[in-house]
Scaffold this active site. Structure first.
Site, PDB file in Angstrom:
ATOM      1  N   CYS A 170       7.379   1.015  53.212  1.00  0.00           N
ATOM      2  CA  CYS A 170       8.735   1.586  53.175  1.00  0.00           C
ATOM      3  C   CYS A 170       9.522   1.238  54.442  1.00  0.00           C
ATOM      4  O   CYS A 170      10.739   1.342  54.460  1.00  0.00           O
ATOM      5  CB  CYS A 170       8.661   3.092  52.971  1.00  0.00           C
ATOM      6  SG  CYS A 170       7.553   3.896  54.130  1.00  0.00           S
ATOM      7  N   ASN A 183       0.774   1.910  48.376  1.00  0.00           N
ATOM      8  CA  ASN A 183       0.980   0.758  49.269  1.00  0.00           C
ATOM      9  C   ASN A 183       0.070   0.766  50.495  1.00  0.00           C
ATOM     10  O   ASN A 183      -0.402  -0.265  50.950  1.00  0.00           O
ATOM     11  CB  ASN A 183       2.452   0.652  49.675  1.00  0.00           C
ATOM     12  CG  ASN A 183       2.956   1.889  50.354  1.00  0.00           C
ATOM     13  OD1 ASN A 183       2.517   3.008  50.081  1.00  0.00           O
ATOM     14  ND2 ASN A 183       3.894   1.717  51.263  1.00  0.00           N
TER      15      ASN A 183
HETATM   16  O1  TXE Z   1       5.857   5.256  42.849  1.00  0.00           O
HETATM   17  P1  TXE Z   1       5.784   6.759  42.491  1.00  0.00           P
HETATM   18  P2  TXE Z   1       5.803   4.006  41.874  1.00  0.00           P
HETATM   19  C1  TXE Z   1       8.963   2.931  45.737  1.00  0.00           C
HETATM   20  C2  TXE Z   1       9.052   1.452  45.495  1.00  0.00           C
HETATM   21  C3  TXE Z   1       8.431   1.318  44.154  1.00  0.00           C
HETATM   22  C4  TXE Z   1       8.955   2.564  43.481  1.00  0.00           C
HETATM   23  C5  TXE Z   1       8.165   3.054  42.327  1.00  0.00           C
HETATM   24  O2  TXE Z   1      10.393   1.050  45.421  1.00  0.00           O
HETATM   25  O3  TXE Z   1       8.817   0.160  43.481  1.00  0.00           O
HETATM   26  O4  TXE Z   1       8.911   3.538  44.492  1.00  0.00           O
HETATM   27  O5  TXE Z   1       6.792   3.044  42.630  1.00  0.00           O
HETATM   28  C6  TXE Z   1       2.913  10.250  41.941  1.00  0.00           C
HETATM   29  N1  TXE Z   1       5.039  14.467  39.916  1.00  0.00           N
HETATM   30  N2  TXE Z   1       7.802   3.330  46.510  1.00  0.00           N
HETATM   31  O6  TXE Z   1       6.357   4.289  40.519  1.00  0.00           O
HETATM   32  O7  TXE Z   1       5.815   6.940  41.026  1.00  0.00           O
HETATM   33  C7  TXE Z   1       2.196   8.974  41.602  1.00  0.00           C
HETATM   34  O8  TXE Z   1       1.118   9.225  40.714  1.00  0.00           O
HETATM   35  C8  TXE Z   1       4.137  14.334  40.890  1.00  0.00           C
HETATM   36  C9  TXE Z   1       8.066   3.609  47.876  1.00  0.00           C
HETATM   37  O9  TXE Z   1       4.463   3.468  41.870  1.00  0.00           O
HETATM   38  O10 TXE Z   1       6.766   7.454  43.327  1.00  0.00           O
HETATM   39  C10 TXE Z   1       1.749   8.513  42.972  1.00  0.00           C
HETATM   40  O11 TXE Z   1       0.597   9.241  43.391  1.00  0.00           O
HETATM   41  N3  TXE Z   1       3.662  13.153  41.313  1.00  0.00           N
HETATM   42  C11 TXE Z   1       6.946   4.199  48.536  1.00  0.00           C
HETATM   43  C12 TXE Z   1       2.945   8.895  43.845  1.00  0.00           C
HETATM   44  O12 TXE Z   1       3.631   9.905  43.105  1.00  0.00           O
HETATM   45  C13 TXE Z   1       4.146  12.044  40.749  1.00  0.00           C
HETATM   46  C14 TXE Z   1       5.585   4.037  48.093  1.00  0.00           C
HETATM   47  C15 TXE Z   1       3.920   7.742  44.149  1.00  0.00           C
HETATM   48  O13 TXE Z   1       4.289   7.124  42.953  1.00  0.00           O
HETATM   49  C16 TXE Z   1       5.104  12.113  39.714  1.00  0.00           C
HETATM   50  C17 TXE Z   1       5.482   3.807  46.676  1.00  0.00           C
HETATM   51  C18 TXE Z   1       5.561  13.395  39.300  1.00  0.00           C
HETATM   52  N4  TXE Z   1       6.471  13.552  38.332  1.00  0.00           N
HETATM   53  C19 TXE Z   1       6.581   3.437  45.948  1.00  0.00           C
HETATM   54  N5  TXE Z   1       5.388  10.845  39.332  1.00  0.00           N
HETATM   55  C20 TXE Z   1       7.090   4.583  49.985  1.00  0.00           C
HETATM   56  N6  TXE Z   1       8.157   5.273  50.330  1.00  0.00           N
HETATM   57  O14 TXE Z   1       6.233   4.292  50.795  1.00  0.00           O
HETATM   58  C21 TXE Z   1       4.642  10.020  40.097  1.00  0.00           C
HETATM   59  N7  TXE Z   1       3.871  10.734  40.947  1.00  0.00           N
END
Ligand code: TXE
Length: 485
Positions: A287, A155
């Site tokens: 967030c 984001n």
């Molecule tokens: O995020 P992910 P996603 C929230 C928001 C969104 C939801 C899912 O609600 O709709 O999360 O988003 C890495 N081991 N936020 O699926 O998967 C991934 O490659 C290690 C809130 O896109 O959490 C990326 O680099 N790493 C938020 C990072 O984690 C892993 C910002 C974030 O991706 C992993 C984004 C694993 N098992 C989404 N799985 C905020 N708080 O700002 C994924 N990743």
């Protein structure tokens, strides 16, 4: 015949750009045009192993440089960001779908500020001394941990990538970092800038790829001693379940479902403008966005009218156009998730007051993933739309009658990251702020940031704090040395 090669976003390991061992690449799309414009390395455990090795080799010399020497290198990196700000801002907009205005006025300046802030903070930090009695003196030292892992989301790509690696590097650690596979471009450009700025090889290693493959390999690696992660709460839970049994230090910045609480004494027009900004900045993909707007019943009707007008000012369009205030969502899957929550809101009894659907933008962005800024009324605080993080341009409005009721509603979700309170009454502002279950509370403002302050959430919004000395503490180990005098 002209052969046009696609941009390949490679890993940066030990000071070299490398292809992934898998020889596989993932598509990188511009979400505003729905066109692929690059390929990113699909890294696996073998690439992570190499990155960790490179970091281990670099650690003895990087960690023993003086604070001033490390500071000089990191300030040179900050200067490189400034020098290449236009290129980085454009890359961020193309990669994420956000407006060029947002990336050039917020994301990239903040990435530069992150590097400069931690580069200079280490010159002014101090450690404690405790004199127990006349015979006994304790003093505390803080040492870098070694190799640390930093995993960042899509984001605010470079903004959050640098927010993690700057304190890690400043404290003397070497880093293996993974940006989101959806938005890898600026981290790739950044690794080039680090090399140009004189950051020694192996001090920062950037590996690209999927979370479940490359990200998980970082978390599982026994020589990665600490993990700093920002992303979804579900991912945070998985990461904690892997890292905790290995006793790794863990900092988790997760989701939010933040309340903006508007009392009747707040000036209506100005507050509606600022609360709309809190809901819809960066397409609501922050967030900290205030996605639940709680309004005291006596001003509910005029306030909501003003809010609808402000919501409609978030013109959706080509992110590169100066007049655009809302760009594309990060991916088709995310757009579909956001639209599904709008449909869910209708089945939960909500009324759409503004927006409510996908937007087709004319011209080069006609296939892009745009959703209109959406305001929904008529939902209870306990329904799914008001409990789950949507992370898009969707906000709800809910009336309240008393201060206690507003606080109970604000605290009713599993999250506790941020909140804002809008009132002219000083004592009430403080009183409410103290009772909110939230890591951050803004009073009569939103997203005003001082990088020295603790940043993070309670409940399912995370574990630990980033920012200022909190970040330097996280990336160091304290040792108490007790001297008998
Ligand atoms: O995020 P992910 P996603 C929230 C928001 C969104 C939801 C899912 O609600 O709709 O999360 O988003 C890495 N081991 N936020 O699926 O998967 C991934 O490659 C290690 C809130 O896109 O959490 C990326 O680099 N790493 C938020 C990072 O984690 C892993 C910002 C974030 O991706 C992993 C984004 C694993 N098992 C989404 N799985 C905020 N708080 O700002 C994924 N990743």
């Amino acid at each position: 015949m002209v052969f046009l090669s696609v941009l390949h976003i490679r890993n940066y390991i030990g000071g070299h750009f490398r292809d992934p061992h898998s020889a596989e690449w993932l598509d990188v799309e511009n979400p505003a045009t729905a066109q692929r414009y690059a390929l990113v390395a699909r890294s696996t455990r073998a690439d992570v192993d190499e990155a960790v090795q490179a970091a281990q080799q670099a650690f003895p010399s990087w960690s023993t440089l003086s604070a001033k020497e490390r500071s000089d290198v990191l300030l040179a990196v900050a200067a490189k960001i400034r020098e290449h700000a236009d290129e980085l801002a454009r890359a961020e907009s193309d990669d994420n779908g956000k407006t060029l205005r947002q990336s050039s006025t917020v994301d990239i300046p903040r990435a530069e500020a992150n590097m400069a802030f931690f580069a200079t903070e280490i010159l002014h930090s101090e450690t404690a001394t405790h004199q127990t009695d006349v015979h006994t003196l304790n003093y505390t030292t803080r040492s870098p941990i070694g190799v640390v892992g930093c995993i960042s989301p899509w984001n605010l790509p470079l903004y959050l990538f640098t927010w993690k690696i700057a304190p890690a590097l400043a404290a003397g650690n070497c880093v293996v970092a993974k940006p989101s596979e959806l938005t890898p471009f600026t981290a790739f450009l950044f690794s080039k800038l680090c090399a140009d700025a004189g950051l020694p090889p192996g001090v920062l290693n950037v590996v690209h790829g999927l979370g479940s493959e490359c990200g998980q390999a970082i978390i599982e690696h026994p020589d990665v001693k600490a993990i700093s992660f920002t992303g979804g709460t579900a991912t945070g839970r998985t990461i904690a379940s892997i890292a905790a049994p290995q006793f790794k230090k863990l900092s988790l910045e997760l989701g939010g479902k933040n309340a903006s609480i508007v009392f009747a004494d707040a000036p209506i027009a100005e507050t509606a403008r600022k609360v709309a900004r809190a809901a819809f900045t960066n397409q609501g993909e922050i967030c900290l966005c205030g996605s639940r707007i709680l309004v005291e019943r006596s001003i509910y009707t005029p306030f909501v009218e003003a809010l609808v007008a402000e919501t409609n000012k978030f013109t959706v369009g080509d992110p590169l156009e100066e007049s655009t205030r809302m760009g594309a969502l990060v991916s088709k899957a995310h757009m579909e998730k956001v639209l599904s929550y709008i449909e869910l809101a209708k089945t939960e009894g909500g009324t759409v007051l503004a927006g409510g659907s996908r937007v087709r933008v004319e011209g080069r962005c006609s296939d892009g993933y745009f959703v209109a800024p959406t305001l929904i009324d008529g939902l209870t605080e306990h329904c799914r739309v008001n409990q789950e993080e949507i992370f898009g341009p969707v906000a709800t409005v809910i009336p309240f009658d008393t201060e206690d009721q507003a606080i109970a509603m604000a605290n009713s979700t599993p999250y506790g990251l941020a909140a804002s309170v809008w009132t002219d009454q000083l004592q009430r502002a403080h009183r409410v702020a103290h009772r909110l279950e939230s890591g951050i509370v803004w009073i009569n403002c939103w997203l005003v940031r001082d990088l020295r302050t603790p940043f993070g959430g309670v409940k399912q919004s995370g574990v630990g704090r980033e920012g200022g000395t909190e970040a330097l503490r996280f990336f160091t180990e304290a040792k108490n040395i007790c001297v008998w005098l």
